[in-house]
Each structure stands twice: as structure tokens, then as C-alpha cells.
Design a protein around this motif. Sequence first.
Motif, PDB file in Angstrom:
ATOM      1  N   UNK A  14       2.297 -48.585  -5.775  1.00  0.00           N
ATOM      2  CA  UNK A  14       3.458 -47.713  -5.905  1.00  0.00           C
ATOM      3  C   UNK A  14       3.166 -46.504  -6.767  1.00  0.00           C
ATOM      4  N   UNK A  15       2.412 -46.695  -7.847  1.00  0.00           N
ATOM      5  CA  UNK A  15       2.049 -45.582  -8.722  1.00  0.00           C
ATOM      6  C   UNK A  15       1.127 -44.609  -8.006  1.00  0.00           C
ATOM      7  N   UNK A  16       0.137 -45.134  -7.269  1.00  0.00           N
ATOM      8  CA  UNK A  16      -0.779 -44.270  -6.526  1.00  0.00           C
ATOM      9  C   UNK A  16      -0.030 -43.466  -5.469  1.00  0.00           C
ATOM     10  N   UNK A  17       0.902 -44.104  -4.787  1.00  0.00           N
ATOM     11  CA  UNK A  17       1.675 -43.393  -3.765  1.00  0.00           C
ATOM     12  C   UNK A  17       2.499 -42.282  -4.399  1.00  0.00           C
ATOM     13  N   UNK A  18       3.102 -42.564  -5.540  1.00  0.00           N
ATOM     14  CA  UNK A  18       3.909 -41.562  -6.237  1.00  0.00           C
ATOM     15  C   UNK A  18       3.041 -40.383  -6.683  1.00  0.00           C
ATOM     16  N   UNK A  19       1.853 -40.689  -7.223  1.00  0.00           N
ATOM     17  CA  UNK A  19       0.943 -39.630  -7.662  1.00  0.00           C
ATOM     18  C   UNK A  19       0.443 -38.810  -6.477  1.00  0.00           C
ATOM     19  N   UNK A  20       0.164 -39.498  -5.353  1.00  0.00           N
ATOM     20  CA  UNK A  20      -0.294 -38.807  -4.147  1.00  0.00           C
ATOM     21  C   UNK A  20       0.772 -37.817  -3.670  1.00  0.00           C
ATOM     22  N   UNK A  21       2.008 -38.280  -3.597  1.00  0.00           N
ATOM     23  CA  UNK A  21       3.100 -37.417  -3.130  1.00  0.00           C
ATOM     24  C   UNK A  21       3.295 -36.241  -4.081  1.00  0.00           C
ATOM     25  N   UNK A  22       3.248 -36.515  -5.397  1.00  0.00           N
ATOM     26  CA  UNK A  22       3.436 -35.445  -6.375  1.00  0.00           C
ATOM     27  C   UNK A  22       2.342 -34.382  -6.243  1.00  0.00           C
ATOM     28  N   UNK A  23       1.090 -34.821  -6.106  1.00  0.00           N
ATOM     29  CA  UNK A  23      -0.017 -33.872  -5.972  1.00  0.00           C
ATOM     30  C   UNK A  23       0.108 -33.075  -4.676  1.00  0.00           C
ATOM     31  N   UNK A  24       0.544 -33.716  -3.600  1.00  0.00           N
ATOM     32  CA  UNK A  24       0.723 -33.020  -2.325  1.00  0.00           C
ATOM     33  C   UNK A  24       1.815 -31.966  -2.423  1.00  0.00           C
ATOM     34  N   UNK A  25       2.923 -32.308  -3.088  1.00  0.00           N
ATOM     35  CA  UNK A  25       4.022 -31.354  -3.269  1.00  0.00           C
ATOM     36  C   UNK A  25       3.559 -30.160  -4.099  1.00  0.00           C
TER      37      UNK A  25
END
Length: 311
Positions: A14-25
Amino acid sequence: MSDAALTETGVETGTERRDFIRASVVNVLGNAVKIVVEAAAGLAFGSLALLADAAHSVADLVASIVVLVWGRSVYADPDDTHPHGHQRVEPLAALFVGSVVALLGLNFFYESVRGFIVGVDVRFSPILVAALLFAMADMYVLYRYTTWVNETVDSAALDALAVDCLNDIYTTIAALVGIAGVFFGYPLLDAGAGAVVSVLVIYQGFEIGRENVSYLVGAAPCEDDYQRVVEALRSHPAVEGVHDVAVFYDGTDLEVEAHVEVDGELTLVEAHDIETELIGRIRDLDIVGDVHLHLDPAGIGEWKDAEENRE
């Protein structure tokens, strides 16, 4: 696996997914700001260099949006339509980014050659320099942030975006050299610098694509990774032999298939426990995703060998 381990794994994912989305945004926003600044300055003073760099960032913006929308599905759980999960989505998104980078490099090279032939028409202004310096700073911050996030996420798609940010810095430097040439009365310097940088951009796009094609087609890993898997199996005290080992990429993770020889006098429960321990050993390797093992009684031989002998 214990409930605590499952919980920990879920939190980590869940943390990796959140970080991935944040970096993509952040990549989407960073490219959008760069486009607005460079396009406005380029249109105001007729700078083809700035407009070309802004156009390059339009494609980067599209690539960032694709990674945001498409790449995050790699963190989705397996389902009926994707029983092995969605790991291959990530290298597919990265392959798209690499293709965009290579095509933009080719386009940039074409525009550079065209500049030599037809010439360029641009009015110098300090605003052009300021816009390019802002674009370089924007891409550098974006590159550092994406790289920093990817140290923990380890995403092929984010890695491709980071490389693309670095490419943007190079192309912006080329545009800056061109604007300097305009200032000193040598506008063709823009075309020469652009040709040199575009070759590097093409090469990096090709490298991104080559690496991620390997992930998509299920290529074998390097010899060191293969031996790590084999050694993890052979080092178990109950294992008497290992054969028919297949290690290949399923997305960015490795999938392992192997036949393991154990004492044929073991009970079914004992053999099951050994298989569970072996699967746990292999999955503990950070490079491995899924594992499929087949236990054979030591010394009996393979069923397929018996089929061949009957023929």
C-alpha cells in the motif's frame, strides 16, 4: 506465512502504491508547468528551440499520464482475469515511455537537420534564457524526486520517467546553446547542438525499451540471479538434487519452476512441509515473485525419460 507477515506485506504494498501514484502525479504537474513556461516564451519571441522543447514535454506529459493511469495497476491483487497478478503492466508502461523517448529523439534530430537546411528565425530575449533555466531546474528537481521515490518503490516505469527527465535537461541545454548562438550571431549553433543531444535521447529510449522487452517476453535473468535461486534450493538439508530449473521474468519479478529430489520414503505430510519451506526460501529472495516446485523421489528418474525409453 503468518498473519503478521501478511499484514506487513499489505502495508508495504500500500505504501509503495501510494508513493508510485504521488511520484507519477508530480511528473504530470512538473511537465505541465514546463510546457506552459516554454511555450509562452517561444511563441512570444519566435523561438523554435523553445517550442520544440515544449513539444517534447507534451509527449512527456502524455507518458507521465499513461504511467499514472496504467502503471499503478501493477499493485492490484490477482483476480480471475489475471491470476498471476498485474506485474507485466509496469514494464509495458515503461516500454511505452521508452518508445516515446526514442521517437522524440528522432523528431528532434530531424528538426535539427532541417534547421541547417532552411535556417532559423528567432529574436533574442533574456526571457528565453530565464524560461530555459527554469525548465532545467524543474526537470532536475523532478529527476531527483522521482529517483528518490524509486529507491524504495523500485518501479521500471518510474525509472523510465526519471531517465526521461534527464533527457529533458539535455534537450533544454541544447536549446540554451542555440539561444546563446542567436545572441552571438550564430543561430545555426542551435541545430548543431540539437543533433548531438538527439542521438543521446534516441539511445536512452532504445535502452529503456530493450530492458523492458526482456521483462515482457519472459527472458532469463543474469547468471548470478539464477545461481542464487539454485543455491537456495540445494542448501536445504532434505534436498538431494535439483533439475529442470527454469527461472524467467514475469513482469519485473522472477518466476521459478524446478524439480527437487528428496527421500522417497518421506510421508506426504513430511514432503509437503519440505516443499513449503523451499517455497518460502525462494520467495524470501527480493528478486522472486512466484515459485512452482515439483518434488521427485531421489534416484527414480523422470516420467518423461520413461516415455522416451518406451518409444
